[in-house]
Design a protein around this motif. Structure first.
Motif, PDB file in Angstrom:
ATOM      1  N   ILE A 198      -7.867   2.510   0.584  1.00 56.53           N
ATOM      2  CA  ILE A 198      -6.785   2.494   1.563  1.00 56.53           C
ATOM      3  C   ILE A 198      -7.240   3.138   2.865  1.00 56.53           C
ATOM      4  N   ASP A 199      -7.941   4.272   2.759  1.00 60.19           N
ATOM      5  CA  ASP A 199      -8.411   4.963   3.950  1.00 60.19           C
ATOM      6  C   ASP A 199      -9.372   4.094   4.753  1.00 60.19           C
TER       7      ASP A 199
ATOM      8  N   CYS B 104       2.368   1.935  -3.365  1.00 59.39           N
ATOM      9  CA  CYS B 104       1.347   2.489  -4.265  1.00 59.39           C
ATOM     10  C   CYS B 104       1.111   3.965  -3.977  1.00 59.39           C
ATOM     11  N   ILE B 105       1.068   4.329  -2.714  1.00 58.88           N
ATOM     12  CA  ILE B 105       0.920   5.747  -2.350  1.00 58.88           C
ATOM     13  C   ILE B 105       2.089   6.554  -2.900  1.00 58.88           C
TER      14      ILE B 105
ATOM     15  N   ARG C  85      -2.261   5.274   6.729  1.00 55.27           N
ATOM     16  CA  ARG C  85      -3.180   6.398   6.582  1.00 55.27           C
ATOM     17  C   ARG C  85      -2.480   7.715   6.911  1.00 55.27           C
TER      18      ARG C  85
ATOM     19  N   LEU D 207      -7.455   5.226  -3.247  1.00 57.79           N
ATOM     20  CA  LEU D 207      -7.041   5.910  -2.020  1.00 57.79           C
ATOM     21  C   LEU D 207      -8.143   5.843  -0.961  1.00 57.79           C
TER      22      LEU D 207
ATOM     23  N   GLN E 255       0.819  -1.205   0.000  1.00 55.72           N
ATOM     24  CA  GLN E 255       0.000   0.000   0.000  1.00 55.72           C
ATOM     25  C   GLN E 255       0.860   1.265   0.000  1.00 55.72           C
TER      26      GLN E 255
ATOM     27  N   LEU F 237      -0.765   8.689   3.868  1.00 55.19           N
ATOM     28  CA  LEU F 237      -1.731   9.279   2.952  1.00 55.19           C
ATOM     29  C   LEU F 237      -1.965  10.751   3.294  1.00 55.19           C
TER      30      LEU F 237
ATOM     31  N   TRP G  62      -4.476  13.006 -10.921  1.00 57.82           N
ATOM     32  CA  TRP G  62      -5.193  11.815 -10.495  1.00 57.82           C
ATOM     33  C   TRP G  62      -6.477  11.669 -11.294  1.00 57.82           C
TER      34      TRP G  62
ATOM     35  N   PHE H 110       1.521   7.153  -6.597  1.00 54.98           N
ATOM     36  CA  PHE H 110       0.479   8.139  -6.878  1.00 54.98           C
ATOM     37  C   PHE H 110       0.943   9.548  -6.528  1.00 54.98           C
TER      38      PHE H 110
ATOM     39  N   LEU I 127     -11.560  12.973   0.060  1.00 57.29           N
ATOM     40  CA  LEU I 127     -11.243  12.301  -1.191  1.00 57.29           C
ATOM     41  C   LEU I 127     -12.466  12.229  -2.107  1.00 57.29           C
TER      42      LEU I 127
END
Length: 232
Positions: A185-186, A164-165, A194, A182, A161, A197, A174, A168, A221
């Motif tokens: 993920i949250d 991936c963050i 988090r 995202l 994860q 993030l 985006w 991004f 988001l």
């Protein structure tokens, strides 16, 4: 050094790779060939042989490093690193991922192979290292971005994860698929993921007033997602 002398040295070092049982010799030989053997098929074949046959992990790491230096456009090298990424012990997978990531930038075969692997792998450590490699090539590559999004939904691994963050964070823009990932993920990630993030949103200068490191970012988001969807 003359071309003839250089070729003699290469032939001698290749022979050492094929015959020596001394790991110290193998590591030093691999290091020398990392400087001398660029795109030399005999050198590449001998190094690949050592990667696949040695039982000494530090020797394998040294050879992988040399392969990444001299075989950047060689499909056999890429395939060998993919094999290590998929089957080797964890420390070797890490080394393979780091070196594969260097090769993959601008190499379509490496990119395609990584994306294909991302679609089928089920083992978490392999997903982690595939994400590590893909994050470095995601910018400007929609297929790589989509592969990372897919990994988010498949994996509960915190390192995956986070990689991936990272990917991004480096993208210029985006889309709604990224925002949905995202949001996922949250909903599902651990606190520290988090928190990462949150930091990414700050770096991208997204207004996070009213959101703390303990808050859910889903409303924020969702708002960003709606703004993306708005016609110009």
């Amino acid at each position: 050094m003359s071309n003839q002398q250089e070729q003699y040295n290469i032939d001698f070092l290749v022979q050492q790779l094929r015959t020596s049982q001394d790991n110290a010799v193998l590591k030093q030989t691999a290091k020398h060939l990392g400087f001398l053997g660029a795109n030399n098929p005999d050198v590449i074949a001998a190094l690949i042989h050592v990667v696949r046959t040695t039982i000494d992990e530090p020797t394998r790491w040294a050879v992988i490093q040399s392969l990444s230096e001299i075989g950047t456009d060689n499909n056999d090298v890429i395939q060998t690193l993919i094999e290590q990424l998929n089957t080797a012990r964890i420390p070797t997978r890490r080394i393979a991922a780091q070196n594969l990531a260097k090769i993959a930038v601008g190499n379509q075969y490496a990119i395609t192979t990584l994306i294909s692997l991302a679609k089928i792998i089920e083992e978490e450590h392999t997903r982690q290292y595939v994400a590590y490699s893909l994050r470095l090539i995601a910018k400007g590559n929609k297929e790589a971005v989509n592969a990372l999004i897919d990994l988010i939904y498949k994996s509960s691994d915190e390192y995956t994860q986070n990689f991936c963050i990272d990917a991004f964070a480096n993208l210029g823009e985006w889309n709604t698929d990224i925002i949905d990932a995202l949001i996922y993920i949250d909903k599902t990630a651990e606190f520290y993921t988090r928190l990462k993030l949150l930091r990414m949103l700050k770096i991208r200068e997204i207004n996070i007033n009213g959101y703390t490191s303990y808050s859910s970012f889903r409303p924020l988001l969702e708002q960003i997602k709606e703004e993306i969807k708005q016609p110009e």
